[in-house]
Design a protein around this motif. Structure first.
Motif, PDB file in Angstrom:
ATOM      1  N   TYR A  90      -9.522  -7.482   8.987  1.00  0.00           N
ATOM      2  CA  TYR A  90      -9.608  -6.088   8.530  1.00  0.00           C
ATOM      3  C   TYR A  90      -8.987  -5.954   7.137  1.00  0.00           C
ATOM      4  CZ  TYR A  90      -9.000  -0.978   8.662  1.00  0.00           C
ATOM      5  OH  TYR A  90      -9.037   0.357   8.383  1.00  0.00           O
ATOM      6  N   ARG A  91      -7.850  -6.571   6.957  1.00  0.00           N
ATOM      7  CA  ARG A  91      -7.203  -6.542   5.638  1.00  0.00           C
ATOM      8  C   ARG A  91      -8.074  -7.236   4.604  1.00  0.00           C
ATOM      9  NH1 ARG A  91      -1.688  -5.328   5.631  1.00  0.00           N
ATOM     10  NH2 ARG A  91      -1.682  -6.018   3.482  1.00  0.00           N
ATOM     11  N   ASN A  92      -8.628  -8.373   4.983  1.00  0.00           N
ATOM     12  CA  ASN A  92      -9.473  -9.102   4.046  1.00  0.00           C
ATOM     13  C   ASN A  92     -10.654  -8.234   3.607  1.00  0.00           C
ATOM     14  OD1 ASN A  92      -7.841 -11.366   4.192  1.00  0.00           O
ATOM     15  ND2 ASN A  92      -9.097 -12.405   5.715  1.00  0.00           N
ATOM     16  N   LEU A  94     -10.840  -4.985   3.396  1.00  0.00           N
ATOM     17  CA  LEU A  94     -10.437  -3.914   2.484  1.00  0.00           C
ATOM     18  C   LEU A  94      -9.981  -4.469   1.134  1.00  0.00           C
ATOM     19  CD1 LEU A  94      -8.625  -1.740   5.106  1.00  0.00           C
ATOM     20  CD2 LEU A  94     -10.941  -1.479   4.226  1.00  0.00           C
ATOM     21  N   ASN A  95      -9.328  -5.612   1.194  1.00  0.00           N
ATOM     22  CA  ASN A  95      -8.921  -6.225  -0.077  1.00  0.00           C
ATOM     23  C   ASN A  95     -10.138  -6.541  -0.931  1.00  0.00           C
ATOM     24  OD1 ASN A  95      -6.098  -6.192   0.070  1.00  0.00           O
ATOM     25  ND2 ASN A  95      -6.095  -7.933   1.451  1.00  0.00           N
ATOM     26  N   PHE A 139      -5.565   6.517   0.909  1.00  0.00           N
ATOM     27  CA  PHE A 139      -5.125   5.289   0.275  1.00  0.00           C
ATOM     28  C   PHE A 139      -6.289   4.335   0.011  1.00  0.00           C
ATOM     29  CE2 PHE A 139      -3.812   0.886   1.240  1.00  0.00           C
ATOM     30  CZ  PHE A 139      -2.745   0.697   0.391  1.00  0.00           C
ATOM     31  N   LEU A 140      -7.128   4.194   1.040  1.00  0.00           N
ATOM     32  CA  LEU A 140      -8.217   3.240   0.908  1.00  0.00           C
ATOM     33  C   LEU A 140      -9.375   3.820   0.115  1.00  0.00           C
ATOM     34  CD1 LEU A 140      -8.047   1.745   4.479  1.00  0.00           C
ATOM     35  CD2 LEU A 140      -7.267   0.720   2.344  1.00  0.00           C
ATOM     36  N   ILE A 149      -9.132  -3.155  -3.046  1.00  0.00           N
ATOM     37  CA  ILE A 149      -7.694  -3.079  -3.335  1.00  0.00           C
ATOM     38  C   ILE A 149      -7.349  -4.050  -4.465  1.00  0.00           C
ATOM     39  CG2 ILE A 149      -5.393  -3.533  -2.376  1.00  0.00           C
ATOM     40  CD1 ILE A 149      -6.377  -2.300   0.228  1.00  0.00           C
ATOM     41  N   LEU A 150      -7.990  -5.220  -4.413  1.00  0.00           N
ATOM     42  CA  LEU A 150      -7.761  -6.208  -5.470  1.00  0.00           C
ATOM     43  C   LEU A 150      -8.132  -5.628  -6.842  1.00  0.00           C
ATOM     44  CD1 LEU A 150      -7.024  -9.336  -5.651  1.00  0.00           C
ATOM     45  CD2 LEU A 150      -9.473  -9.703  -5.839  1.00  0.00           C
ATOM     46  N   PHE A 153      -5.694  -2.907  -7.906  1.00  0.00           N
ATOM     47  CA  PHE A 153      -4.424  -3.445  -8.396  1.00  0.00           C
ATOM     48  C   PHE A 153      -4.587  -4.040  -9.788  1.00  0.00           C
ATOM     49  CE2 PHE A 153      -1.248  -6.685  -9.085  1.00  0.00           C
ATOM     50  CZ  PHE A 153      -0.091  -5.991  -8.783  1.00  0.00           C
ATOM     51  N   LYS A 154      -5.709  -4.731  -9.976  1.00  0.00           N
ATOM     52  CA  LYS A 154      -5.928  -5.379 -11.264  1.00  0.00           C
ATOM     53  C   LYS A 154      -5.986  -4.327 -12.383  1.00  0.00           C
ATOM     54  CE  LYS A 154      -8.491  -9.025 -13.322  1.00  0.00           C
ATOM     55  NZ  LYS A 154      -9.656  -9.871 -13.341  1.00  0.00           N
ATOM     56  N   PHE A 159      -0.371  -0.446  -6.214  1.00  0.00           N
ATOM     57  CA  PHE A 159      -1.222  -0.182  -5.056  1.00  0.00           C
ATOM     58  C   PHE A 159      -1.627   1.284  -5.061  1.00  0.00           C
ATOM     59  CE2 PHE A 159       1.027  -4.008  -3.710  1.00  0.00           C
ATOM     60  CZ  PHE A 159      -0.011  -4.754  -3.175  1.00  0.00           C
ATOM     61  N   PRO A 160      -2.753   1.608  -4.408  1.00  0.00           N
ATOM     62  CA  PRO A 160      -3.135   3.019  -4.306  1.00  0.00           C
ATOM     63  C   PRO A 160      -2.008   3.807  -3.644  1.00  0.00           C
ATOM     64  CG  PRO A 160      -4.844   1.587  -3.374  1.00  0.00           C
ATOM     65  CD  PRO A 160      -3.674   0.713  -3.706  1.00  0.00           C
ATOM     66  N   GLY A 161      -1.821   5.044  -4.074  1.00  0.00           N
ATOM     67  CA  GLY A 161      -0.819   5.902  -3.438  1.00  0.00           C
ATOM     68  C   GLY A 161       0.581   5.704  -3.980  1.00  0.00           C
ATOM     69  N   GLU A 162       0.784   4.651  -4.731  1.00  0.00           N
ATOM     70  CA  GLU A 162       2.105   4.434  -5.325  1.00  0.00           C
ATOM     71  C   GLU A 162       2.199   5.261  -6.597  1.00  0.00           C
ATOM     72  OE1 GLU A 162       4.497   0.581  -5.689  1.00  0.00           O
ATOM     73  OE2 GLU A 162       2.415   0.017  -5.855  1.00  0.00           O
TER      74      GLU A 162
END
Ligand code: SF4
Lengths: 164, 432
Positions: A90-92, A94-95, A139-140, A149-150, A153-154, A159-162
């Motif tokens: 799941y993380r993969n 979204l990343n 966030f997503l 997300i990658l 960040f790039k 990260f989103p939401g920060e």
């Protein structure tokens, strides 16, 4: 319109991309052509950009290998809808920016059904009406707007939401 | 904005909620998304190449805090092929260039090494590119396994994003009977929860002042076999302070925290357990399997891994093997989890006892746990292992069968050449 590709419970990372077709074995450029090679051999050749995969429980269990979702990304899969996902997979997803919705559509839609999916709102339209999928958290959504997300960040260095 | 920014009436929190709140920017509860500081990022040899590629090519980044990144060469160490050797060479070069820590061939298994080096501490968040990173929960660190991109993002930013997990509360009651070990407790826990019983969740183990640090590592290690994101053992008594850890007061779960499930395991009723092929939750009493497998020859016994390769595990094996010989036709592989374990076992004579009994000793590291080298299994072979996974093909051929057990049961099996309990070994209990 996109079409539905329907799968059962517990589709594992070896089903999605068998280990022997990993990029370093099959080749970086062609490994995606082996997606679902054993369980849906026609998939890679006929999937169209934006098509939606629906599955049963525990989608993506098995290894943490990232090249399984990478193959789907390369084939431009539009989203995956399943009642539950294995955690690392799941993380993969979204990343890498593949929209994943936790929802059970297996009883509602058949393989080959024509649909359209708005990944930002989670609204899925099919011949019989619409379904509101649980939209990805804010966030997503922020991340998906940049692709993943990658990618987020790039671009932003956070990260989103920060706070910026 | 994500999650809740204000928290007018604080609700009681689980240990996972506590740690993720503390290391994040605000108070979070199960289901919230949190961006949190990462105290240590661990990269193993087999993923090092992908990690470096993500860092250099996809992110164009260097580690934000090199001292918070460790690369461990343990899964195939020393290298078994030229391509493995090449990948390890690149990992060494990367470490030298960026200043991240490198633990080279022979230092030991990633989880054991980080623990020995004090790179996992109470209240920390530790991410590893290996699923058994739940092990750090032994010292009340939120340890979790992730893929190469997550690990690279954490190294580049010093942070990660997490969905705050629901928690399962496991309470241990009573006391273990002699001959029953933390491994048996862990297997019983997996049996009770099932292989996907704690998916996405954190298992919070209330053990009081029971279990050493090593035993707590065995418990936390196996939590991932129930699908868990983390396996946290609540610090109790003097167990951790005796090792020199500072335990922050805030790390303890609150009275009245919300759990999705609570189970209690009565330690006093447990018997030695064994997990039969080819799912970890396929757990039986060893006494029962001993009858079922009376006529089955065991080809290989493996004592080692991040689950059970520590000094107390080697002691348990040596106690069974002292003055005895491994059965004809059975191979006994013993691989200490780290160079420190190896040194301790050398100094106190344990290795000599094992060697005299016919054990084959290997370089500290993962050994054949994932079937890449140093003792893979042939078709049809039967192995009893102290490791944590018995999946089809895990240690070699897909037609080999793997049974998981405690070091004492593994040692007894090695002497008898078939599944056995320590009390089955003739003369067991006498001074050899
Ligand atoms: S010993 Fe086995 S389970 Fe532990 S880190 Fe190594 S390969 Fe993974």
């Amino acid at each position: 319109m996109a079409r539905i590709w329907k799968f059962g419970d517990s589709v594992n990372t070896d089903d999605i991309l068998p280990g022997k077709f990993a990029p370093f074995m099959a080749g970086e450029d062609v490994f995606q052509t082996f997606a679902f090679h054993y369980i849906r051999p026609e998939f890679a050749a006929s999937v169209r950009p934006g098509d939606v995969l629906i599955g049963g429980r525990n989608w993506g269990l098995g290894s943490s290998r990232e090249y399984a979702p990478q193959a789907l990304k390369k084939l431009q899969v539009g989203g995956i809808v399943a009642p539950s996902f294995a955690r690392i997979h799941y993380r993969n997803l979204l990343n890498l920016g593949i929209p994943a919705f936790e929802f059970d559509l297996t009883g509602l839609l058949e393989d080959g059904a024509e649909v359209s999916l708005d990944v930002q709102t989670g609204v899925l339209t099919h011949a019989g009406g619409t379904v509101q999928l649980p939209p990805p958290p804010e966030f997503l959504r922020e991340a998906l707007a940049e692709g993943s997300i990658l990618a987020f960040f790039k671009k932003h260095g956070r990260f989103p939401g920060e706070p910026a | 904005m994500m999650g809740r920014m204000t928290n007018p009436t604080p609700r009681p929190q689980t240990m996972a909620e506590k740690i993720l709140s503390r290391r994040g920017t605000h108070t979070v509860y199960a289901g919230d998304l949190a961006v949190v500081e990462v105290d240590q990022v661990m990269v193993v040899d087999s993923i090092a190449q992908s990690f470096i590629q993500r860092m250099q090519q996809d992110l164009g980044a260097t580690p934000k805090y090199p001292e918070r990144v460790s690369i461990v060469i343990d899964h195939v160490a020393p290298a078994s092929t030229v391509s493995v050797a090449q990948a390890q060479k690149e990992a060494r070069e990367y470490a030298a260039q960026t200043g991240v820590r490198l633990f080279d061939v022979g230092r030991g298994i990633c989880h054991q090494v980080l623990m020995e080096e004090g790179l996992a501490r109470p209240g920390w968040i530790v991410l590893g590119s290996d699923s058994h990173s739940t092990t750090y929960g032994a010292v009340a660190a939120f340890g979790s396994g992730m893929g190469a991109t997550d690990i690279a993002l954490a190294a580049a930013s010093g942070k990660t994003w997490l969905k705050v997990p629901d928690s399962v509360k496991v309470t241990f009651a009573g006391d273990l009977r002699p001959g029953v070990t933390a491994k048996d407790v862990a297997l019983e826990m997996i049996r009770r929860l099932g292989a996907d019983g704690a998916t996405y969740q954190s298992i919070e183990m209330h053990a009081g002042d029971r279990f050493t640090r090593g035993e707590r590592m065995t418990l936390a290690n196996l939590c991932v076999e129930a699908g868990a994101k983390a396996g946290l053992v609540v610090p109790g008594g003097e167990i951790l302070t005796a090792y020199g850890y500072d335990i922050p007061e805030w790390v303890y779960p609150d009275e009245g925290a919300t759990y999705v499930q609570s189970i209690e395991i009565d330690l006093g009723t447990l018997n030695p357990r064994m997990s039969a092929p080819s799912e970890v939750d396929n757990v039986f009493d060893v006494a029962q399997l001993r009858e079922d497998l009376r006529d089955v020859h065991v080809d290989q016994v493996f004592i080692g891994t991040c689950t059970n390769g520590r000094i107390e595990d080697l002691h348990a094996a040596a106690n069974v093997l002292r003055g005895r010989r491994v059965a004809p036709g059975t191979r006994l592989l013993v691989i200490p989890a780290s160079s420190q374990v190896m040194e301790d076992a050398m100094a106190d004579g344990t290795l000599l006892t094992l060697q005299r009994a016919g054990a084959v000793l290997g370089t500290p590291g993962c050994g054949p746990c994932m079937g890449r080298h140093q003792g893979v299994l042939a078709p049809g072979e039967v192995c009893v292992s102290t490791s944590n996974r018995n999946f089809i093909g895990r240690m070699g051929d897909k037609d080999a069968r793997i049974y998981l057990a405690s070091p004492a049961v593994a040692a007894a099996t090695a002497v008898m050449g078939r599944v056995a309990l320590p009390e089955d070994v003739p003369g067991q209990g006498e001074v050899a």
